[in-house]
Design a protein around this motif. Structure first.
Motif, mmCIF file in Angstrom:
data_model
loop_
_atom_site.group_PDB
_atom_site.id
_atom_site.type_symbol
_atom_site.label_atom_id
_atom_site.label_comp_id
_atom_site.label_asym_id
_atom_site.label_seq_id
_atom_site.Cartn_x
_atom_site.Cartn_y
_atom_site.Cartn_z
ATOM 1 N N PRO A 241 0.316 1.763 6.488
ATOM 2 C CA PRO A 241 1.665 1.186 6.483
ATOM 3 C C PRO A 241 2.064 0.722 5.082
ATOM 4 N N LYS A 242 3.364 0.784 4.823
ATOM 5 C CA LYS A 242 3.893 0.366 3.525
ATOM 6 C C LYS A 242 3.584 -1.097 3.271
ATOM 7 N N TYR A 243 3.758 -1.925 4.297
ATOM 8 C CA TYR A 243 3.486 -3.354 4.187
ATOM 9 C C TYR A 243 2.188 -3.647 4.928
ATOM 10 N N ASP A 244 1.125 -3.907 4.177
ATOM 11 C CA ASP A 244 -0.173 -4.155 4.804
ATOM 12 C C ASP A 244 -0.712 -5.545 4.482
ATOM 13 N N GLY A 245 -0.626 -5.957 3.232
ATOM 14 C CA GLY A 245 -1.096 -7.284 2.836
ATOM 15 C C GLY A 245 -0.872 -7.489 1.355
ATOM 16 N N GLY A 246 -0.580 -8.736 0.969
ATOM 17 C CA GLY A 246 -0.377 -9.035 -0.444
ATOM 18 C C GLY A 246 1.063 -9.375 -0.757
ATOM 19 N N LEU A 247 1.484 -9.089 -1.993
ATOM 20 C CA LEU A 247 2.826 -9.410 -2.473
ATOM 21 C C LEU A 247 3.699 -8.165 -2.528
#
Length: 284
Positions: A241-247
């Protein structure tokens, strides 16, 4: 040659198994600092997401100790403190929240698991009614499409609860343009807007609405972190996924996507330890 390859594969498999066992039973503390000229007074938050009624030591003493060391001004929760399973008890979660509320203000936004049991009470044998009652006894109020303003600090905190239809599997359902305004109204542009939004898939929409900082969870870091590629799979069953973890950055908005403090189905992590997040907001 074949024997060498088999030996190498066995070594890699044993190493990954060891890391999986290690990562599935620990958490790390991650710090982020954000600056803005909207902020009048520094604020330190501890963010918890995706706790899922887990345990780190007796009575979660390891979590409490890490939070005490961080010395936050408030605790913010980005959803999924429990798991939507009528067989599961939530005593550990309530005990942790009660201990936190004794020392800090606690602001709790809903995740999809809380949403499931609250909107389908028959399916979960009244689990939500019991959980909500226990929350009330601890003095914690849920932010269900509500906002709390801190004028002395120049900050406004929004607790966002989007509909269950936006948590569908395999694809991202388009969100209508004015949907967020319908839920939480227009953004206050004079204050630094912090949005607790469990689902990170709609970060572009949160940014377009006017959020300065979005705090999300839900994806658990992708469960398995593949070197150079990121998280393997999301709860929506989408690979890498594009958004997985972090900033993440979208125009003027930033999203901190926590990898979660707990686990559930599957109850494993690989190269992906759980996270407790410390967020500092300071005047630019």
């Amino acid at each position: 040659m074949f024997a060498v390859l088999c030996t190498l594969f066995a070594i890699i498999a044993i190493f990954c198994l060891w890391v999986m066992l290690y990562d599935s039973h620990r958490f790390i503390v991650v710090h982020h600092v954000f600056l803005s000229d909207k902020i009048k007074k520094p604020v330190r938050m501890v963010m918890i997401s995706d706790f899922h009624n887990c345990r780190y030591g007796k009575d979660n003493e390891m979590v409490l100790a890490a939070i005490e060391e961080a010395a936050p001004d408030m605790i913010v929760i980005a959803g999924d403190m429990i798991t939507a399973d009528k067989k599961e008890k939530f005593d550990r979660t309530i005990h942790l929240l009660s201990g936190l509320k004794e020392k800090y203000p606690v602001y709790y936004a809903m995740g999809n698991h809380e949403q499931k049991i609250s909107r389908c009470p028959e399916k979960y044998d009244g689990m939500w009614e019991k959980f909500e009652k226990r929350l009330e006894e601890t003095g914690i109020s849920l932010l269900r499409n509500e906002r709390i303003s801190f004028p002395d600090r120049g900050i406004c905190l929004y607790g966002l609860e989007i509909g269950r239809e936006y948590f569908q599997r395999f694809s991202v359902k388009p969100m209508q343009e004015d949907y967020l305004e319908q839920l939480i109204g227009k953004v206050d542009k004079n204050t630094y807007s912090v949005v607790l939004a469990h689902n990170p898939d709609y970060f572009p929409e949160y940014a377009a609405w006017g959020a300065d900082l979005v705090l999300s969870g839900h994806v658990h870091g992708g469960i398995v972190r593949v070197p150079f590629l990121g998280g393997l799979i999301s709860p929506a069953i989408r690979f890498f996924p594009k958004y997985d973890g972090g900033l993440f950055q979208e125009k003027e908005a930033t999203m901190v996507l926590g990898r979660g403090l707990g686990n559930h189905s599957p109850n494993v992590r690989l190269f992906n330890p759980a996270e407790l997040l410390v967020i500092e907001l300071r005047r630019k």
